[in-house]
Design a protein around this motif. Structure first.
Motif, PDB file in Angstrom:
ATOM      1  N   LYS A  85       8.792  36.375  16.798  1.00  0.00           N
ATOM      2  CA  LYS A  85       7.604  35.997  16.024  1.00  0.00           C
ATOM      3  C   LYS A  85       6.621  35.148  16.818  1.00  0.00           C
ATOM      4  CE  LYS A  85       9.780  36.112  11.458  1.00  0.00           C
ATOM      5  NZ  LYS A  85      10.053  35.342  10.241  1.00  0.00           N
ATOM      6  N   ASP A  86       7.134  34.171  17.569  1.00  0.00           N
ATOM      7  CA  ASP A  86       6.207  33.274  18.264  1.00  0.00           C
ATOM      8  C   ASP A  86       5.587  33.898  19.513  1.00  0.00           C
ATOM      9  OD1 ASP A  86       8.438  33.181  19.881  1.00  0.00           O
ATOM     10  OD2 ASP A  86       8.616  31.004  19.911  1.00  0.00           O
ATOM     11  N   ALA A  87       6.042  35.099  19.888  1.00  0.00           N
ATOM     12  CA  ALA A  87       5.431  35.816  21.013  1.00  0.00           C
ATOM     13  C   ALA A  87       4.476  36.902  20.527  1.00  0.00           C
ATOM     14  CB  ALA A  87       6.519  36.434  21.885  1.00  0.00           C
ATOM     15  N   ALA A  88       4.420  37.113  19.211  1.00  0.00           N
ATOM     16  CA  ALA A  88       3.602  38.188  18.635  1.00  0.00           C
ATOM     17  C   ALA A  88       2.224  37.658  18.237  1.00  0.00           C
ATOM     18  CB  ALA A  88       4.308  38.778  17.419  1.00  0.00           C
ATOM     19  N   VAL A  89       1.202  38.385  18.667  1.00  0.00           N
ATOM     20  CA  VAL A  89      -0.185  37.943  18.422  1.00  0.00           C
ATOM     21  C   VAL A  89      -1.006  39.118  17.907  1.00  0.00           C
ATOM     22  CG1 VAL A  89      -2.305  37.079  19.523  1.00  0.00           C
ATOM     23  CG2 VAL A  89      -0.075  36.226  20.278  1.00  0.00           C
ATOM     24  N   ILE A  90      -1.811  38.826  16.892  1.00  0.00           N
ATOM     25  CA  ILE A  90      -2.815  39.793  16.409  1.00  0.00           C
ATOM     26  C   ILE A  90      -4.148  39.056  16.338  1.00  0.00           C
ATOM     27  CG2 ILE A  90      -3.681  40.863  14.298  1.00  0.00           C
ATOM     28  CD1 ILE A  90      -1.153  42.197  13.875  1.00  0.00           C
ATOM     29  N   MET A  91      -5.168  39.680  16.912  1.00  0.00           N
ATOM     30  CA  MET A  91      -6.537  39.174  16.777  1.00  0.00           C
ATOM     31  C   MET A  91      -7.371  40.318  16.223  1.00  0.00           C
ATOM     32  SD  MET A  91      -6.778  37.112  20.390  1.00  0.00           S
ATOM     33  CE  MET A  91      -8.468  36.573  20.179  1.00  0.00           C
ATOM     34  N   ALA A  92      -7.936  40.116  15.032  1.00  0.00           N
ATOM     35  CA  ALA A  92      -8.702  41.180  14.378  1.00  0.00           C
ATOM     36  C   ALA A  92      -9.811  40.566  13.536  1.00  0.00           C
ATOM     37  CB  ALA A  92      -7.779  42.027  13.505  1.00  0.00           C
ATOM     38  N   ALA A  93     -10.859  41.344  13.332  1.00  0.00           N
ATOM     39  CA  ALA A  93     -12.017  40.859  12.571  1.00  0.00           C
ATOM     40  C   ALA A  93     -11.755  40.826  11.071  1.00  0.00           C
ATOM     41  CB  ALA A  93     -13.239  41.726  12.870  1.00  0.00           C
ATOM     42  N   ALA A  98      -6.374  44.480  11.084  1.00  0.00           N
ATOM     43  CA  ALA A  98      -5.053  43.881  11.296  1.00  0.00           C
ATOM     44  C   ALA A  98      -3.952  44.844  10.872  1.00  0.00           C
ATOM     45  CB  ALA A  98      -4.941  42.567  10.531  1.00  0.00           C
ATOM     46  N   GLU A  99      -4.147  45.538   9.749  1.00  0.00           N
ATOM     47  CA  GLU A  99      -3.146  46.509   9.264  1.00  0.00           C
ATOM     48  C   GLU A  99      -2.949  47.647  10.260  1.00  0.00           C
ATOM     49  OE1 GLU A  99      -1.039  46.351   6.686  1.00  0.00           O
ATOM     50  OE2 GLU A  99      -1.856  44.358   6.290  1.00  0.00           O
ATOM     51  N   ARG A 100      -4.025  48.094  10.887  1.00  0.00           N
ATOM     52  CA  ARG A 100      -3.913  49.155  11.904  1.00  0.00           C
ATOM     53  C   ARG A 100      -3.096  48.673  13.097  1.00  0.00           C
ATOM     54  NH1 ARG A 100      -9.487  50.628  10.467  1.00  0.00           N
ATOM     55  NH2 ARG A 100     -10.240  49.313  12.152  1.00  0.00           N
ATOM     56  N   LEU A 101      -3.335  47.429  13.489  1.00  0.00           N
ATOM     57  CA  LEU A 101      -2.586  46.861  14.616  1.00  0.00           C
ATOM     58  C   LEU A 101      -1.112  46.673  14.246  1.00  0.00           C
ATOM     59  CD1 LEU A 101      -5.133  44.204  15.941  1.00  0.00           C
ATOM     60  CD2 LEU A 101      -4.653  46.472  16.879  1.00  0.00           C
ATOM     61  N   ILE A 102      -0.851  46.269  13.009  1.00  0.00           N
ATOM     62  CA  ILE A 102       0.533  46.098  12.544  1.00  0.00           C
ATOM     63  C   ILE A 102       1.260  47.442  12.572  1.00  0.00           C
ATOM     64  CG2 ILE A 102       1.938  45.610  10.495  1.00  0.00           C
ATOM     65  CD1 ILE A 102      -0.024  43.279   9.919  1.00  0.00           C
ATOM     66  N   ALA A 103       0.578  48.527  12.162  1.00  0.00           N
ATOM     67  CA  ALA A 103       1.187  49.864  12.212  1.00  0.00           C
ATOM     68  C   ALA A 103       1.552  50.238  13.649  1.00  0.00           C
ATOM     69  CB  ALA A 103       0.237  50.898  11.612  1.00  0.00           C
ATOM     70  N   LEU A 104       0.720  49.819  14.587  1.00  0.00           N
ATOM     71  CA  LEU A 104       0.978  50.072  16.005  1.00  0.00           C
ATOM     72  C   LEU A 104       2.229  49.311  16.465  1.00  0.00           C
ATOM     73  CD1 LEU A 104      -0.512  51.752  18.155  1.00  0.00           C
ATOM     74  CD2 LEU A 104      -1.765  49.683  18.786  1.00  0.00           C
ATOM     75  N   VAL A 105       2.373  48.080  16.011  1.00  0.00           N
ATOM     76  CA  VAL A 105       3.547  47.272  16.365  1.00  0.00           C
ATOM     77  C   VAL A 105       4.809  47.853  15.725  1.00  0.00           C
ATOM     78  CG1 VAL A 105       4.630  44.984  16.183  1.00  0.00           C
ATOM     79  CG2 VAL A 105       2.213  45.176  16.808  1.00  0.00           C
ATOM     80  N   GLU A 106       4.699  48.338  14.501  1.00  0.00           N
ATOM     81  CA  GLU A 106       5.862  48.968  13.850  1.00  0.00           C
ATOM     82  C   GLU A 106       6.312  50.201  14.639  1.00  0.00           C
ATOM     83  OE1 GLU A 106       4.981  47.435   9.298  1.00  0.00           O
ATOM     84  OE2 GLU A 106       4.477  49.503   9.825  1.00  0.00           O
ATOM     85  N   PHE A 107       5.338  50.965  15.138  1.00  0.00           N
ATOM     86  CA  PHE A 107       5.661  52.096  16.017  1.00  0.00           C
ATOM     87  C   PHE A 107       6.381  51.589  17.260  1.00  0.00           C
ATOM     88  CE2 PHE A 107       4.353  54.118  19.979  1.00  0.00           C
ATOM     89  CZ  PHE A 107       4.971  55.354  19.846  1.00  0.00           C
ATOM     90  N   ASP A 108       5.844  50.542  17.878  1.00  0.00           N
ATOM     91  CA  ASP A 108       6.395  49.991  19.111  1.00  0.00           C
ATOM     92  C   ASP A 108       7.822  49.470  18.908  1.00  0.00           C
ATOM     93  OD1 ASP A 108       4.678  49.839  21.600  1.00  0.00           O
ATOM     94  OD2 ASP A 108       5.864  48.011  21.792  1.00  0.00           O
ATOM     95  N   PHE A 109       8.070  48.857  17.759  1.00  0.00           N
ATOM     96  CA  PHE A 109       9.402  48.334  17.439  1.00  0.00           C
ATOM     97  C   PHE A 109      10.404  49.488  17.356  1.00  0.00           C
ATOM     98  CE2 PHE A 109      11.705  45.203  14.335  1.00  0.00           C
ATOM     99  CZ  PHE A 109      12.452  44.684  15.381  1.00  0.00           C
TER     100      PHE A 109
END
Length: 198
Positions: A85-93, A98-109
């Protein structure tokens, strides 16, 4: 005596903190913004660049005597796929970005768990009785390089998660592959390899 108690308390606190900070891979895990606890995480209209750092880690760690190592073939429990958690970063407008980026991280996981399983399989199939403790390195390096190549390709082809239909398709492929490697989950015991006789 109080010094020992204080030290024990400090060790236990650190262990509890590190476990709270870490999420072990589980099928279908979904993230929310609160999981991204890196100091630069921000959802704000003032953000002019989109950024994600997944916080996903693949580890291989073991501690055993030479004799134990010699007779160990199943290293499934020693290869971990975790989200820090403390290494995970999202920067979004905004929250939609942010939800699109989270979907990308779920894919990566899930992609990382797939490669954790591939690593476990390689170790299981290639560990010999007299292998030394560094036998795993070529297999680990090869799988990490493959994982990184796939991740980069998907990030590029989905325009950093903006093309959600492509991301969904790629994610489904990864989920099916994870099932194909079901003998190599962290808690699983792979079937014995039988010698073929003519």
């Amino acid at each position: 005596m109080s010094y020992r108690l204080a030290f024990l308390f400090l060790v236990l606190t650190n262990l509890l903190y590190s476990q709270e900070n870490r999420i072990d891979w589980a099928p279908g895990y979904t993230f929310d913004v609160e999981d991204f606890q890196g100091s630069k995480t921000a959802i704000s209209v003032d953000i002019d660049k989109v950024f994600v750092q997944s916080g996903v880690m693949l580890d291989f760690a073991f501690q055993m005597s030479n004799i134990e190592f010699m007779f160990t073939k199943n290293f499934n429990s020693k290869v971990s796929c975790t989200f820090q958690k403390d290494a995970a970063v999202i920067m979004a407008a905004d929250s939609l970005e942010a939800e699109r980026l989270i979907a990308l991280v779920e894919f990566d996981f899930d992609l990382s768990e797939l490669y954790a399983r591939k690593i476990r399989k390689e170790l299981f199939e290639n560990k010999k009785t007299f292998s030394d403790a560094t036998f795993f390195q070529p297999y680990f390096d090869k799988m990490i390089a493959e994982r990184n190549k796939t991740s980069s390709r998907v990030y590029l082809e989905t325009d950093f998660g903006n093309k959600s239909e492509i991301l969904d398709k790629e994610h489904e492929v990864v989920k099916r592959e994870i099932l194909a490697f079901s003998d190599f989950c962290k808690e699983c015991k792979p079937p014995k390899i039988r010698n073929k006789t003519n």
